[in-house]
Write a protein that holds these residues in place. Structure first.
Motif, PDB file in Angstrom:
ATOM      1  N   ALA A   1       9.925   6.349 -13.714  1.00  0.00           N
ATOM      2  CA  ALA A   1       9.483   6.436 -12.320  1.00  0.00           C
ATOM      3  C   ALA A   1       8.559   5.275 -11.958  1.00  0.00           C
ATOM      4  CB  ALA A   1       8.769   7.763 -12.085  1.00  0.00           C
ATOM      5  N   THR A   2       7.692   4.891 -12.897  1.00  0.00           N
ATOM      6  CA  THR A   2       6.769   3.783 -12.645  1.00  0.00           C
ATOM      7  C   THR A   2       7.544   2.487 -12.416  1.00  0.00           C
ATOM      8  OG1 THR A   2       5.108   4.821 -14.051  1.00  0.00           O
ATOM      9  CG2 THR A   2       4.796   2.507 -13.525  1.00  0.00           C
ATOM     10  N   TYR A   3       8.503   2.214 -13.307  1.00  0.00           N
ATOM     11  CA  TYR A   3       9.292   0.991 -13.170  1.00  0.00           C
ATOM     12  C   TYR A   3      10.134   1.006 -11.895  1.00  0.00           C
ATOM     13  CZ  TYR A   3       8.085  -0.302 -17.965  1.00  0.00           C
ATOM     14  OH  TYR A   3       7.409  -0.662 -19.095  1.00  0.00           O
ATOM     15  N   VAL A   4      10.662   2.166 -11.548  1.00  0.00           N
ATOM     16  CA  VAL A   4      11.461   2.275 -10.328  1.00  0.00           C
ATOM     17  C   VAL A   4      10.602   2.000  -9.095  1.00  0.00           C
ATOM     18  CG1 VAL A   4      12.731   3.875  -8.843  1.00  0.00           C
ATOM     19  CG2 VAL A   4      13.166   3.844 -11.304  1.00  0.00           C
ATOM     20  N   LEU A   5       9.411   2.596  -9.056  1.00  0.00           N
ATOM     21  CA  LEU A   5       8.523   2.392  -7.909  1.00  0.00           C
ATOM     22  C   LEU A   5       8.086   0.934  -7.787  1.00  0.00           C
ATOM     23  CD1 LEU A   5       6.263   5.590  -7.973  1.00  0.00           C
ATOM     24  CD2 LEU A   5       7.917   4.933  -6.221  1.00  0.00           C
ATOM     25  N   PHE A   6       7.724   0.320  -8.915  1.00  0.00           N
ATOM     26  CA  PHE A   6       7.317  -1.077  -8.873  1.00  0.00           C
ATOM     27  C   PHE A   6       8.500  -1.972  -8.492  1.00  0.00           C
ATOM     28  CE2 PHE A   6       3.422  -0.025 -11.316  1.00  0.00           C
ATOM     29  CZ  PHE A   6       2.519  -0.770 -10.573  1.00  0.00           C
ATOM     30  N   GLY A   7       9.689  -1.627  -8.981  1.00  0.00           N
ATOM     31  CA  GLY A   7      10.869  -2.399  -8.621  1.00  0.00           C
ATOM     32  C   GLY A   7      11.178  -2.308  -7.136  1.00  0.00           C
ATOM     33  N   LEU A   8      11.085  -1.105  -6.591  1.00  0.00           N
ATOM     34  CA  LEU A   8      11.316  -0.916  -5.160  1.00  0.00           C
ATOM     35  C   LEU A   8      10.252  -1.627  -4.329  1.00  0.00           C
ATOM     36  CD1 LEU A   8      12.361   2.855  -5.057  1.00  0.00           C
ATOM     37  CD2 LEU A   8      13.829   0.854  -4.716  1.00  0.00           C
ATOM     38  N   MET A   9       9.004  -1.592  -4.812  1.00  0.00           N
ATOM     39  CA  MET A   9       7.923  -2.274  -4.102  1.00  0.00           C
ATOM     40  C   MET A   9       8.188  -3.778  -4.062  1.00  0.00           C
ATOM     41  SD  MET A   9       3.821  -2.408  -4.954  1.00  0.00           S
ATOM     42  CE  MET A   9       4.084  -3.439  -6.420  1.00  0.00           C
ATOM     43  N   TYR A  10       8.592  -4.329  -5.193  1.00  0.00           N
ATOM     44  CA  TYR A  10       8.848  -5.761  -5.263  1.00  0.00           C
ATOM     45  C   TYR A  10      10.006  -6.143  -4.349  1.00  0.00           C
ATOM     46  CZ  TYR A  10       8.263 -10.260  -7.569  1.00  0.00           C
ATOM     47  OH  TYR A  10       7.986 -11.579  -7.825  1.00  0.00           O
ATOM     48  N   LEU A  11      11.054  -5.313  -4.322  1.00  0.00           N
ATOM     49  CA  LEU A  11      12.199  -5.580  -3.461  1.00  0.00           C
ATOM     50  C   LEU A  11      11.811  -5.481  -1.995  1.00  0.00           C
ATOM     51  CD1 LEU A  11      15.203  -6.036  -2.947  1.00  0.00           C
ATOM     52  CD2 LEU A  11      15.564  -3.577  -3.242  1.00  0.00           C
TER      53      LEU A  11
ATOM     54  N   ALA B   1       0.830  -1.211   0.000  1.00  0.00           N
ATOM     55  CA  ALA B   1       0.000   0.000   0.000  1.00  0.00           C
ATOM     56  C   ALA B   1       0.865   1.261   0.000  1.00  0.00           C
ATOM     57  CB  ALA B   1      -0.915  -0.005   1.218  1.00  0.00           C
ATOM     58  N   THR B   2       2.015   1.197   0.667  1.00  0.00           N
ATOM     59  CA  THR B   2       2.914   2.346   0.723  1.00  0.00           C
ATOM     60  C   THR B   2       3.358   2.776  -0.670  1.00  0.00           C
ATOM     61  OG1 THR B   2       3.722   1.645   2.889  1.00  0.00           O
ATOM     62  CG2 THR B   2       5.090   3.201   1.670  1.00  0.00           C
ATOM     63  N   PHE B   3       3.501   1.808  -1.572  1.00  0.00           N
ATOM     64  CA  PHE B   3       3.927   2.126  -2.933  1.00  0.00           C
ATOM     65  C   PHE B   3       2.742   2.342  -3.874  1.00  0.00           C
ATOM     66  CE2 PHE B   3       7.691   0.123  -1.183  1.00  0.00           C
ATOM     67  CZ  PHE B   3       8.713   0.876  -1.730  1.00  0.00           C
ATOM     68  N   ILE B   4       1.688   1.557  -3.700  1.00  0.00           N
ATOM     69  CA  ILE B   4       0.538   1.634  -4.613  1.00  0.00           C
ATOM     70  C   ILE B   4      -0.171   2.978  -4.510  1.00  0.00           C
ATOM     71  CG2 ILE B   4      -1.757   0.705  -5.105  1.00  0.00           C
ATOM     72  CD1 ILE B   4       0.476  -0.973  -6.204  1.00  0.00           C
ATOM     73  N   VAL B   5      -0.332   3.493  -3.288  1.00  0.00           N
ATOM     74  CA  VAL B   5      -1.050   4.756  -3.093  1.00  0.00           C
ATOM     75  C   VAL B   5      -0.411   5.904  -3.875  1.00  0.00           C
ATOM     76  CG1 VAL B   5      -1.672   6.526  -1.401  1.00  0.00           C
ATOM     77  CG2 VAL B   5      -2.071   4.113  -0.876  1.00  0.00           C
ATOM     78  N   PRO B   6       0.905   6.143  -3.761  1.00  0.00           N
ATOM     79  CA  PRO B   6       1.490   7.232  -4.563  1.00  0.00           C
ATOM     80  C   PRO B   6       1.450   6.954  -6.062  1.00  0.00           C
ATOM     81  CG  PRO B   6       3.204   6.010  -3.401  1.00  0.00           C
ATOM     82  CD  PRO B   6       1.900   5.569  -2.839  1.00  0.00           C
ATOM     83  N   ILE B   7       1.531   5.690  -6.469  1.00  0.00           N
ATOM     84  CA  ILE B   7       1.450   5.363  -7.896  1.00  0.00           C
ATOM     85  C   ILE B   7       0.090   5.745  -8.455  1.00  0.00           C
ATOM     86  CG2 ILE B   7       1.351   3.453  -9.549  1.00  0.00           C
ATOM     87  CD1 ILE B   7       3.563   2.087  -7.968  1.00  0.00           C
ATOM     88  N   VAL B   8      -0.959   5.399  -7.704  1.00  0.00           N
ATOM     89  CA  VAL B   8      -2.323   5.731  -8.143  1.00  0.00           C
ATOM     90  C   VAL B   8      -2.557   7.232  -8.055  1.00  0.00           C
ATOM     91  CG1 VAL B   8      -4.772   5.435  -7.634  1.00  0.00           C
ATOM     92  CG2 VAL B   8      -3.228   3.472  -7.500  1.00  0.00           C
ATOM     93  N   ALA B   9      -2.080   7.857  -6.975  1.00  0.00           N
ATOM     94  CA  ALA B   9      -2.323   9.284  -6.759  1.00  0.00           C
ATOM     95  C   ALA B   9      -1.643  10.160  -7.811  1.00  0.00           C
ATOM     96  CB  ALA B   9      -1.843   9.692  -5.362  1.00  0.00           C
ATOM     97  N   THR B  10      -0.531   9.689  -8.348  1.00  0.00           N
ATOM     98  CA  THR B  10       0.197  10.491  -9.339  1.00  0.00           C
ATOM     99  C   THR B  10      -0.054  10.026 -10.773  1.00  0.00           C
ATOM    100  OG1 THR B  10       2.121   9.052  -8.986  1.00  0.00           O
ATOM    101  CG2 THR B  10       2.036  11.113  -7.741  1.00  0.00           C
TER     102      THR B  10
END
Length: 237
Positions: free
Chosen positions: A23-33, A5-14
């Motif tokens: 930025a999308t790939y970086v956020l998803f990569g960080l979320m997965y890690l 949720a910490t990563f999904i919320v900013p992805i959806v909000a932006t």
């Protein structure tokens, strides 16, 4: 769930959800890690305390977290490796179609066998990631274990205990037209059943993994598994 949720919320909000930006790939990569790190961290904590319990000691949640926290750099590296392998297998499955599914299944099984004792080696033998991988591969090569069969059994058990949750979720869909409140309540109950089942299977898998590790090191079946005939799980080929 919190990490996701910490990563999904900013992805959806932006509005990055449907874009292909860096930025999308970086956020998803960080979320997965991050989710992989949380998973491996608590698996390490569980293994440390399962080993204590199997040797007749008194395990504790605090002891497990402390043991895992002391090895967090190695856990982070292993989480990154595990997440990368999982992603590569998923890409192979998605890009090559039916053949990719078969190849991903074979490669995934091989990877599971080779890396099966990596985390116990890191946590209980205080080995580095590279050495732990080598030790795990060598142990599986010398004493080919039926860990695949054991995990398959746990998988079947997981499916069985998930059936009530699935049935409740299906029932909630049929209630939507007549009683929304009741449908939501049943949906919540079904979701809880699935989550609890997943936690139980994950815990059992970690305990089973620790028992096989302890037998491979000591050559003695842990007391709690005397009737499980673990000697057959590491019989020589």
């Amino acid at each position: 769930m919190v990490v996701t949720a910490t990563f999904i919320v900013p992805i959806v909000a932006t509005d990055l959800w449907d874009t292909s930006s860096v930025a999308t790939y970086v956020l998803f990569g960080l979320m997965y890690l991050a989710t992989a790190f949380v998973t491996v961290f608590f698996n390490a904590a569980l293994i440390s305390q399962a080993d204590i319990a199997l040797r007749g000691g008194d395990p504790s949640v605090a002891g497990g977290i402390s043991a895992a926290a002391g090895k967090w750099p190695r856990i982070l590296v292993w989480a990154a490796i595990s997440a990368t392998v999982s992603q590569l297998l998923r890409i192979l499955q998605d890009r090559v179609g039916f053949l990719g599914t078969i190849l991903a299944a074979v490669a995934g099984t091989a990877w599971q066998v080779v890396s099966y004792l990596v985390l116990p080696k890191m946590v209980l033998d205080d080995r580095g990631v590279v050495d732990a991988v080598k030790d795990s591969a060598a142990a599986m090569k010398r004493t080919w274990g039926e860990n695949v069969v054991g995990n398959a059994g746990l998988g079947i058990f997981g499916i069985v205990i998930a059936i009530p949750g699935v049935l409740l979720i299906v029932a909630s869909l049929s209630l939507l037209a007549s009683n929304v409140v009741a449908a939501l309540a049943v949906l919540f109950l079904g979701s809880v059943c699935l989550i609890v089942g997943a936690v139980v299977v994950s815990a059992l898998s970690g305990i089973y993994q620790t028992a096989l590790y302890r037998f491979s090191v000591d050559g003695v079946v842990p007391v709690a598994f005397v009737d499980a005939n673990l000697a057959q799980a590491f019989r020589r080929r």
